[in-house]
Write an enzyme that holds these catalytic residues in place. Structure first.
Site, PDB file in Angstrom:
ATOM      1  NE  ARG A  90      -1.358   2.530   2.814  1.00  0.00           N
ATOM      2  CZ  ARG A  90      -0.863   3.661   3.298  1.00  0.00           C
ATOM      3  NH1 ARG A  90      -0.781   4.737   2.528  1.00  0.00           N
ATOM      4  NH2 ARG A  90      -0.404   3.732   4.534  1.00  0.00           N
ATOM      5  CG  ASP A  91       3.508   4.191   2.985  1.00  0.00           C
ATOM      6  OD1 ASP A  91       3.363   5.136   2.196  1.00  0.00           O
ATOM      7  OD2 ASP A  91       4.173   4.277   4.021  1.00  0.00           O
ATOM      8  CG  HIS A 148       5.029   4.738   9.123  1.00  0.00           C
ATOM      9  ND1 HIS A 148       4.236   3.803   8.487  1.00  0.00           N
ATOM     10  CD2 HIS A 148       5.600   5.460   8.139  1.00  0.00           C
ATOM     11  CE1 HIS A 148       4.330   3.959   7.177  1.00  0.00           C
ATOM     12  NE2 HIS A 148       5.158   4.960   6.937  1.00  0.00           N
ATOM     13  CG  ASN A 202       7.540   3.692   3.605  1.00  0.00           C
ATOM     14  OD1 ASN A 202       7.078   4.413   4.466  1.00  0.00           O
ATOM     15  ND2 ASN A 202       6.919   3.442   2.463  1.00  0.00           N
ATOM     16  CB  CYS A 238       7.248  11.134   1.984  1.00  0.00           C
ATOM     17  SG  CYS A 238       6.089  12.442   2.443  1.00  0.00           S
ATOM     18  CG  HIS A 248       9.072   7.970   5.773  1.00  0.00           C
ATOM     19  ND1 HIS A 248       8.340   8.723   4.896  1.00  0.00           N
ATOM     20  CD2 HIS A 248       8.305   6.896   6.049  1.00  0.00           C
ATOM     21  CE1 HIS A 248       7.177   8.124   4.659  1.00  0.00           C
ATOM     22  NE2 HIS A 248       7.130   7.023   5.351  1.00  0.00           N
TER      23      HIS A 248
HETATM   24 MG    MG Z   1       5.424   5.677   4.897  1.00  0.00          MG
END
Ligand code: MG
Length: 304
Positions: free
Chosen positions: A20-21, A213, A255, A246, A215
Site C-alpha cells: 500500500r504505502d 512508522h 519508508n 513521501c 522514513h
Molecule cells: Mg510511509
C-alpha cells in the site's frame, strides 16, 4: 551468532506497508496479479501483518484503483492480517462489503497537512473519522490510526509534542486499537522519539497500542527504531525493499526497508518470524517488476 542488547523485547511485530504505502505513488500501473503475487510472497517470507491496499477514491490514488479486484481475488493465509486503508465512511462501506477484518485510517498531527491531505481542519478530521471508527469497531474490526507528521512538517517545521499527543490521544479515545506514529518526512532523531513516546505514556496510552512508522530520508530510521524499542514499542512499520517515497519530502528516500529492520533485529536476537533471504529475494523480484533496483542496503548487500 546474535548478540542481544539489554532492555529490548524478545519479539517484534513487523507491520508491512509495501503493497500500500510502498506502491501507492508508483507512476506506472502495476498489474493486480503482480500485487497479489507480491503479497503472497511476503506471507511466504513470514510476514504476518500486511497492509494490502487503500479504498480511497481512484482519482486520488490511481495506482490502487484495483483495490476491489485485489481484495476479491487475494488468496489469504491463516494467521495473517491484511489491513486496508479506509479514508471515510464510503470506504468503510466497501471494506465491510468485501469482508475486510482490519482497517486503518490516516490522520494528521498538523493543521496544514490535515488541510492539504484531507481538506479538513485538525479537529474536523476527527469528526470525519468518528463514525468510521465507531461503525468499524461495532462490526468487530480492528482499527489502526496513522498519525502523520509527528516529528516535523514541511510547512510548519517542528511540531509541538503536546499537539501530537493530544491528536493521537483523541484517535485512541475514538476507539482506534493501534496508533502508528509517523515521521512522514523523516526528520526525527532518537531523543525526539523517546520524548514523544514518553508523552503518550504519561497521557495514559499503553505502549502496546503504539507503533512507529519511520522514513529514512535523513538516514535516521533505524536509530529511531532502536530508540522506540528501548521505550517499549513492539510494533514497527516497514516496507519491503524500502518501497515508497513521501511526495512531501523532496528527493525522499522513503519508508524504512523491512530487510534493513530485520537485519538489525535478528542481529540482536529479536524474533520477527521473517525469513530474510526469502524476503530479500521477493524485493529483488519486485524491483525487476518496477524496473529499478531496491534502495534497501540489506537487499543490495545480500544480492551482490
Ligand atoms: Mg510511509
Amino acid at each position: 551468532m546474535p548478540t542481544p542488547l539489554p532492555g529490548l523485547p524478545e519479539r517484534v511485530t513487523i507491520y508491512e506497508v509495501g503493497p500500500r504505502d510502498g506502491l501507492q505513488n508508483e507512476k506506472a500501473t502495476i498489474p493486480v496479479e503482480v500485487k497479489a503475487q507480491f503479497i503472497e510472497r511476503l506471507v511466504a517470507a513470514g510476514l504476518r501483518t500486511i497492509e494490502v491496499t487503500s479504498l480511497v477514491h481512484p482519482r486520488w490514488v490511481p495506482q490502487l484503483a484495483d483495490a476491489d479486484v485485489l481484495l476479491r481475488d487475494l488468496k489469504r493465509a491463516d494467521g495473517v492480517r491484511y489491513p486496508v486503508l479506509v479514508p471515510n465512511e464510503r470506504g468503510l462501506d466497501r471494506a465491510l462489503e468485501l469482508g475486510v477484518a482490519d482497517i486503518a485510517i490516516f490522520a494528521s498531527a498538523t493543521e496544514t497537512f490535515a488541510q492539504k491531505n484531507l481538506n479538513r481542519s485538525l479537529d474536523g478530521q476527527l469528526l470525519m473519522f468518528e463514525p468510521v471508527v465507531r461503525r468499524a469497531r461495532a462490526a468487530g474490526l480492528a482499527v489502526r490510526g496513522y498519525l502523520s507528521m509527528c516529528f516535523g512538517d514541511p510547512w510548519e517545521g517542528q511540531v509541538p509534542i503536546e499537539q501530537v499527543t493530544r491528536v493521537g490521544r483523541q484517535l485512541l479515545d475514538l476507539g482506534c486499537t493501534e496508533l502508528s506514529l509517523g515521521d512522514t518526512i523523516g526528520v526525527g532523531t532518537p531523543g525526539q522519539v523517546q520524548a514523544l513516546l514518553g508523552s503518550f505514556i504519561d497521557a495514559g496510552a499503553s505502549v502496546g497500542t503504539l507503533a512507529v512508522h519511520f522514513h529514512d530520508t535523513y538516514g535516521q530510521a533505524l536509530s529511531n527504531t532502536l530508540a522506540a524499542l528501548q521505550a517499549g514499542v513492539t510494533t514497527v512499520d516497514a516496507s519491503a525493499g524500502g518501497l515508497g517515497g513521501c511526495p512531501y519530502a523532496e528527493s525522499a528516500t522513503g519508508n524504512l526497508a523491512t530487510e534493513d529492520l530485520v537485519w538489525q533485529l535478528h542481529g540482536m536476537g529479536i524474533d520477527t518470524g521473517v525469513d530474510l533471504t526469502e524476503l530479500a529475494r521477493t524485493s529483488v523480484w519486485m524491483s525487476e517488476q518496477l524496473g529499478r533496483p531496491s534502495v534497501s542496503r540489506v537487499v543490495q548487500a545480500l544480492s551482490q
